[in-house]
Write a protein that holds these residues in place. Sequence first.
Motif, PDB file in Angstrom:
ATOM      1  N   UNK A 117       0.854  -1.177   0.000  1.00 24.20           N
ATOM      2  CA  UNK A 117       0.000   0.000   0.000  1.00 24.20           C
ATOM      3  C   UNK A 117       0.893   1.230   0.000  1.00 24.20           C
ATOM      4  N   UNK A 118       0.635   2.121  -0.923  1.00 20.95           N
ATOM      5  CA  UNK A 118       1.422   3.336  -1.023  1.00 20.95           C
ATOM      6  C   UNK A 118       0.683   4.465  -0.318  1.00 20.95           C
ATOM      7  N   UNK A 119       1.233   4.998   0.793  1.00 18.50           N
ATOM      8  CA  UNK A 119       0.494   5.973   1.578  1.00 18.50           C
ATOM      9  C   UNK A 119       0.426   7.357   0.962  1.00 18.50           C
ATOM     10  N   UNK A 120       1.436   7.735   0.182  1.00 15.10           N
ATOM     11  CA  UNK A 120       1.472   9.111  -0.315  1.00 15.10           C
ATOM     12  C   UNK A 120       1.872   9.151  -1.773  1.00 15.10           C
ATOM     13  N   UNK A 121       1.410   8.207  -2.549  1.00 15.61           N
ATOM     14  CA  UNK A 121       1.819   8.132  -3.942  1.00 15.61           C
ATOM     15  C   UNK A 121       1.466   9.415  -4.682  1.00 15.61           C
ATOM     16  N   UNK A 122       2.496  10.057  -5.248  1.00 11.67           N
ATOM     17  CA  UNK A 122       2.264  11.234  -6.054  1.00 11.67           C
ATOM     18  C   UNK A 122       1.697  12.403  -5.264  1.00 11.67           C
ATOM     19  N   UNK A 123       1.662  12.289  -3.954  1.00 15.26           N
ATOM     20  CA  UNK A 123       1.164  13.337  -3.067  1.00 15.26           C
ATOM     21  C   UNK A 123      -0.325  13.609  -3.242  1.00 15.26           C
ATOM     22  N   UNK A 124      -0.996  12.965  -4.206  1.00 15.49           N
ATOM     23  CA  UNK A 124      -2.373  13.330  -4.494  1.00 15.49           C
ATOM     24  C   UNK A 124      -3.353  12.181  -4.363  1.00 15.49           C
ATOM     25  N   UNK A 125      -2.888  10.912  -4.394  1.00 12.00           N
ATOM     26  CA  UNK A 125      -3.825   9.812  -4.370  1.00 12.00           C
ATOM     27  C   UNK A 125      -3.275   8.651  -3.540  1.00 12.00           C
ATOM     28  N   UNK A 126      -4.169   7.996  -2.835  1.00 11.22           N
ATOM     29  CA  UNK A 126      -3.800   6.823  -2.059  1.00 11.22           C
ATOM     30  C   UNK A 126      -4.180   5.579  -2.841  1.00 11.22           C
ATOM     31  N   UNK A 127      -3.263   4.603  -2.901  1.00  8.68           N
ATOM     32  CA  UNK A 127      -3.501   3.386  -3.654  1.00  8.68           C
ATOM     33  C   UNK A 127      -3.305   2.187  -2.742  1.00  8.68           C
ATOM     34  N   UNK A 128      -4.275   1.302  -2.734  1.00  6.03           N
ATOM     35  CA  UNK A 128      -4.138   0.011  -2.084  1.00  6.03           C
ATOM     36  C   UNK A 128      -4.333  -1.041  -3.151  1.00  6.03           C
ATOM     37  N   UNK A 129      -3.400  -1.967  -3.289  1.00  4.97           N
ATOM     38  CA  UNK A 129      -3.470  -2.921  -4.402  1.00  4.97           C
ATOM     39  C   UNK A 129      -3.141  -4.328  -3.922  1.00  4.97           C
ATOM     40  N   UNK A 130      -3.942  -5.293  -4.366  1.00  3.93           N
ATOM     41  CA  UNK A 130      -3.760  -6.697  -4.031  1.00  3.93           C
ATOM     42  C   UNK A 130      -3.992  -7.541  -5.269  1.00  3.93           C
ATOM     43  N   UNK A 131      -3.504  -8.777  -5.241  1.00  5.96           N
ATOM     44  CA  UNK A 131      -3.675  -9.660  -6.394  1.00  5.96           C
ATOM     45  C   UNK A 131      -4.006 -11.059  -5.918  1.00  5.96           C
ATOM     46  N   UNK A 132      -4.772 -11.776  -6.732  1.00 10.45           N
ATOM     47  CA  UNK A 132      -5.049 -13.186  -6.473  1.00 10.45           C
ATOM     48  C   UNK A 132      -4.859 -13.958  -7.773  1.00 10.45           C
ATOM     49  N   UNK A 133      -4.610 -15.256  -7.652  1.00 14.56           N
ATOM     50  CA  UNK A 133      -4.525 -16.118  -8.832  1.00 14.56           C
ATOM     51  C   UNK A 133      -4.926 -17.523  -8.421  1.00 14.56           C
ATOM     52  N   UNK A 134      -5.181 -18.385  -9.402  1.00 14.89           N
ATOM     53  CA  UNK A 134      -5.541 -19.758  -9.086  1.00 14.89           C
ATOM     54  C   UNK A 134      -4.660 -20.730  -9.855  1.00 14.89           C
ATOM     55  N   UNK A 135      -4.953 -22.018  -9.708  1.00 12.10           N
ATOM     56  CA  UNK A 135      -4.104 -23.050 -10.289  1.00 12.10           C
ATOM     57  C   UNK A 135      -4.158 -23.079 -11.813  1.00 12.10           C
ATOM     58  N   UNK A 136      -5.148 -22.427 -12.415  1.00 12.31           N
ATOM     59  CA  UNK A 136      -5.223 -22.377 -13.877  1.00 12.31           C
ATOM     60  C   UNK A 136      -4.387 -21.241 -14.458  1.00 12.31           C
ATOM     61  N   UNK A 137      -3.852 -20.389 -13.580  1.00 10.43           N
ATOM     62  CA  UNK A 137      -3.105 -19.233 -14.047  1.00 10.43           C
ATOM     63  C   UNK A 137      -3.950 -17.989 -14.189  1.00 10.43           C
ATOM     64  N   UNK A 138      -5.241 -18.083 -13.851  1.00 13.46           N
ATOM     65  CA  UNK A 138      -6.117 -16.918 -13.928  1.00 13.46           C
ATOM     66  C   UNK A 138      -5.734 -15.924 -12.839  1.00 13.46           C
ATOM     67  N   UNK A 139      -5.749 -14.645 -13.164  1.00  9.63           N
ATOM     68  CA  UNK A 139      -5.279 -13.613 -12.239  1.00  9.63           C
ATOM     69  C   UNK A 139      -6.271 -12.458 -12.165  1.00  9.63           C
ATOM     70  N   UNK A 140      -6.293 -11.802 -11.021  1.00  2.09           N
ATOM     71  CA  UNK A 140      -7.081 -10.592 -10.852  1.00  2.09           C
ATOM     72  C   UNK A 140      -6.322  -9.623  -9.963  1.00  2.09           C
ATOM     73  N   UNK A 141      -6.326  -8.357 -10.360  1.00  2.00           N
ATOM     74  CA  UNK A 141      -5.703  -7.286  -9.590  1.00  2.00           C
ATOM     75  C   UNK A 141      -6.831  -6.438  -9.011  1.00  2.00           C
ATOM     76  N   UNK A 142      -6.815  -6.244  -7.690  1.00  2.00           N
ATOM     77  CA  UNK A 142      -7.803  -5.398  -7.024  1.00  2.00           C
ATOM     78  C   UNK A 142      -7.105  -4.110  -6.594  1.00  2.00           C
ATOM     79  N   UNK A 143      -7.569  -2.992  -7.119  1.00  2.00           N
ATOM     80  CA  UNK A 143      -6.900  -1.719  -6.843  1.00  2.00           C
ATOM     81  C   UNK A 143      -7.904  -0.696  -6.328  1.00  2.00           C
ATOM     82  N   UNK A 144      -7.606  -0.187  -5.130  1.00  2.00           N
ATOM     83  CA  UNK A 144      -8.410   0.890  -4.565  1.00  2.00           C
ATOM     84  C   UNK A 144      -7.672   2.209  -4.786  1.00  2.00           C
ATOM     85  N   UNK A 145      -8.332   3.136  -5.447  1.00  2.00           N
ATOM     86  CA  UNK A 145      -7.773   4.465  -5.672  1.00  2.00           C
ATOM     87  C   UNK A 145      -8.791   5.493  -5.192  1.00  2.00           C
TER      88      UNK A 145
END
Length: 208
Positions: free
Chosen positions: A12-40
Amino acid sequence: CLFSLRIVEECTSPTLGRTENIGVRAISDATGDCAIFEYTGGKLTVYHSKEYKVMTNSPTYNKQLALNEYWKSIGGLSFLPGTNRPSDRFARASFYINALPQTDDVRIAIASVFSVIRNTSVPYGISTPEFPEISTTQWRTVSDSKNLLYFFESSLTPNTFWVNLRETDLSEGAPVLKLAIANGETYHGNATKEFKPAQPFRFMGVKG
């Protein structure tokens, strides 16, 4: 398949660019499928594709993808950005993870992915005060979703160890166990049997 293994920097970047807060996580499964969850700014955006194998903590993921398209046009064999900035590490990781040969040998696959992560890590002790989202890489992990293996490597210890989830008891009512790493504990090889009884983690819950 090698690409069920994924390179991720979860942060989690607390002061990214001084203007926006970003929280980012990722998940994947055994098939290689992926998802990125990003809070801005409190808004959730989900990026879902098997192509999304790499993530760093900034800038926002749509900008990471756009910057990576530029570096793909240059060609990784010609030039790759080499700073410790997240966007540069994203470009390097993206090129190398896609350049690795496919293999069914789990040992080679794990070693290959770790080599890419080490290439994109921030050296220990390096920090950039004006960019707090750029900091020392303290540990590296690789998850093998097919074989249920979880590998861990601390920057402060010489050993890589792993946990085999097939050898754990995750059934309802099973005892709570913990593998301590906070005080410099050192393990090697399969550390599954090194878990010790512990108190359950207490969740704070969501405040209304």
